[in-house]
Design a protein around this motif. Structure first.
Motif, PDB file in Angstrom:
ATOM      1  N   HIS A   1      -1.904  -6.581   8.408  1.00 25.20           N
ATOM      2  CA  HIS A   1      -2.776  -7.007   7.317  1.00 25.20           C
ATOM      3  C   HIS A   1      -3.991  -7.765   7.851  1.00 25.20           C
ATOM      4  O   HIS A   1      -3.934  -8.372   8.915  1.00 25.20           O
TER       5      HIS A   1
ATOM      6  N   THR B   1       0.704  -1.612  -2.935  1.00 22.28           N
ATOM      7  CA  THR B   1       0.236  -2.948  -2.563  1.00 22.28           C
ATOM      8  C   THR B   1       1.445  -3.845  -2.339  1.00 22.28           C
ATOM      9  O   THR B   1       2.557  -3.528  -2.749  1.00 22.28           O
TER      10      THR B   1
ATOM     11  N   ASP C   1     -10.470  -3.628   4.845  1.00 21.31           N
ATOM     12  CA  ASP C   1      -9.884  -4.313   3.692  1.00 21.31           C
ATOM     13  C   ASP C   1     -10.506  -5.690   3.516  1.00 21.31           C
ATOM     14  O   ASP C   1      -9.840  -6.637   3.116  1.00 21.31           O
TER      15      ASP C   1
ATOM     16  N   LYS D   1      -3.257   2.403   1.092  1.00 19.80           N
ATOM     17  CA  LYS D   1      -3.096   1.217   0.259  1.00 19.80           C
ATOM     18  C   LYS D   1      -3.938   1.345  -1.009  1.00 19.80           C
ATOM     19  O   LYS D   1      -5.052   1.878  -0.960  1.00 19.80           O
TER      20      LYS D   1
ATOM     21  N   ASP E   1       0.980  -3.065   5.575  1.00 24.18           N
ATOM     22  CA  ASP E   1      -0.114  -2.084   5.655  1.00 24.18           C
ATOM     23  C   ASP E   1       0.043  -1.098   6.805  1.00 24.18           C
ATOM     24  O   ASP E   1      -0.945  -0.528   7.276  1.00 24.18           O
TER      25      ASP E   1
END
Length: 517
Positions: free
Chosen positions: A278, A80, A337, A360, A42
């Motif tokens: 992440h 992704t 996220d 993303k 990410d």
């Protein structure tokens, strides 16, 4: 922006004379390099200071870029993680294979034994191969992982000699390490169970115990609580095998250094698969508060530290001039996220995707245009390149660099861009590129030269404005952009260029169908 700087030849002829008359022996053949692929999670194009970030500094990534090539048109193949990692390893677009979307905690192995991968190709060329870090490509047969037994098939069945893994991703259960075929430090008297439903009516979750959480969830991440953070999915047992979130980066560096040291006298390939940045973002205490961007920024600094530690190891073992290092990310950025970690509130003027739109989950440029750097000291002339390169191309390109023949009908979407990766003068890289999202909705980006076609089968795009909460935006099914004039993809020019759009639609359809455009 200049084309790739010139490539300095790697072959240095050595003239050797015998003690019996000074006969000239043949020049020594240079060894193929060790290879380390460092993949962040990410990390956006604009998240590193060598790409313009000013809210934080990434000195180790910057040094890597200054000693090698920084690509301005470097991409991953999907926005992704699971599909990008699948394509990176297999050299095939993930949308060609069902079940390559974001893997669930109990997902079986997505890449089946017998599949040729970047690891198996390099293994055939004599390389020791290892992967350390996030896997998220499933483990086990059709029934999924046997968490208390042998976790196979897995990396060792597709070309890796060794692995030390986070089996899924850290916002998904379980929070354990996997070494080769086993959960590390698992006590048979405390078996590990992983499922998608609560194991009992009174089982504590991020919903029932929300007030006790160290980090609150914003959406979806409200299952099992571990280390004060709730996750996706449920698990029980395995308490002696569980890790602390704060220790992940240190463990990846420790195990990577062990691998490099063990194989320093032979050729090796290491896939360093970071979990930073992440969610859940919980950096080690020594990095907490190091930036003004909250834990997301602190995790970027932590990832940069990891890069520096690996480079120190290469220097200490005198391997820097024998090692090709490639730094990438698995997809573009996302702020919220699933956890309330302050990423949006503290963003300030920082733009995680740089000048690009999206991140993303998106087929806008910000979803797949990523930091991309190659360094091979003494062999790559430092510079900046606008050659078009992608993580899916590493299988064919690394095979070419080490002189390994590619079997027929494998890695079919992987293009040999080794000349661009090594800085050979005037190399343009690949001529076109398909970008996908998670692969479920028929959304694609198609880049060819300066033109970019977006296809949105659902008429919606996600995470278009990264600095805002995740949301869907209504968009036309097809849009066309001139990236030279409009890198941020703000002006849809499909009506002005109908012939170009028609040709690109036809080319994209042909590629998806498995044909050449």
């Amino acid at each position: 922006m200049s084309k790739t700087y010139s490539f300095r030849a790697a072959v240095f002829a050595a003239l050797c004379f015998t003690s019996f008359g000074g006969a000239v022996l043949p020049a020594a053949t240079p060894e193929s390099p060790n290879i380390i692929v460092i993949m962040a999670d990410d990390l956006g194009y604009g998240d590193v200071s060598c790409n313009g970030a000013t809210a934080l500094q990434t000195p180790n990534i910057d040094q890597l870029a200054s000693e090698g090539i920084r690509f301005t048109d470097g991409y991953c193949s999907a926005s992704t993680c699971t599909p990008t990692r699948y394509s990176f390893l297999t050299g095939d677009y993930a949308f060609r294979t069902a079940g390559t979307g974001i893997a669930a905690p109990n997902a079986p192995a997505i890449i089946k034994p017998g599949t040729e991968t970047i690891a198996s190709l390099l293994g055939q060329a004599g390389y020791a191969t290892g992967v350390v870090g996030k896997w998220h490509l499933g483990l086990g047969d059709k029934g999924g992982p046997d968490w208390n037994g042998e976790l196979k098939p897995g990396p060792l069945e597709i070309g890796f000699d060794s692995c030390f893994l986070l089996p899924t991703t850290n916002d998904r259960v379980p929070q354990v390490y996997v070494q080769d075929h086993r959960v590390l430090n698992l006590d048979p008297a405390d078996p590990l169970w992983v499922g998608n439903k609560k194991p009992s009516k009174d089982y504590p979750t991020g919903i029932s115990e929300r007030d006790s959480l160290r980090m609150d969830w914003s959406h979806g991440h409200n299952g099992t609580i571990h280390n004060g953070i709730s996750r996706i999915g449920f698990y029980t047992g395995g308490n002696s095998a569980r890790f602390r979130d704060e220790d992940l980066a240190d463990k990846w560096v420790e195990k990577s250094n062990e691998f490099i040291e063990q194989h320093q006298d032979e050729r090796f390939f290491l896939f360093f698969s970071a979990h930073d940045i992440h969610v859940p973002r919980m950096p080690h205490e020594r990095f907490q508060g190091k930036t003004t961007l909250g834990y997301r920024g602190d995790c970027i600094v932590e990832f940069d530290w990891c890069v520096g530690e690996l480079m120190k190891t290469l220097d200490r073992l005198n391997l820097a001039e024998n090692t090709l290092v490639i730094l990438t990310s698995d997809n573009g950025p996302v702020l919220d996220d699933g956890y309330k970690d302050g990423a949006i509130e503290k963003i300030g003027d920082h733009r995680a995707a740089g000048v690009y739109t999206g991140g993303k989950y998106s087929v806008y440029e910000g979803g797949t245009r990523i930091p991309f750097v190659t360094r091979w000291k003494g062999h790559i002339e430092p510079g900046v390149s606008d050659a078009l390169v992608c993580t899916i191309d590493l299988a064919a390109s690394l095979a070419a660099i080490v002189g390994q023949d590619m079997p027929a009908n494998v890695c079919q979407d992987s293009v040999d861009v080794s000349e661009a990766l090594l800085g050979r003068e005037d190399s343009q890289g690949r001529s076109w590129l398909v970008q996908q999202d998670n692969g479920n909705g028929g959304d694609f980006g198609f880049r060819k030269g300066k033109w970019k076609l977006q296809q949105h089968a659902s008429g919606q795009a996600r995470n278009v404005v990264v600095e805002e909460p995740l949301q869907n935006r209504k968009v036309p099914k097809f849009m066309l952009f001139d990236l030279e004039q409009d890198p941020a993809e703000q002006h849809n020019v499909i009506d002005e260029h109908p012939e170009i759009a028609a040709q690109m639609k036809a080319d994209l359809a042909a590629i998806i169908a498995g044909k050449k455009p």
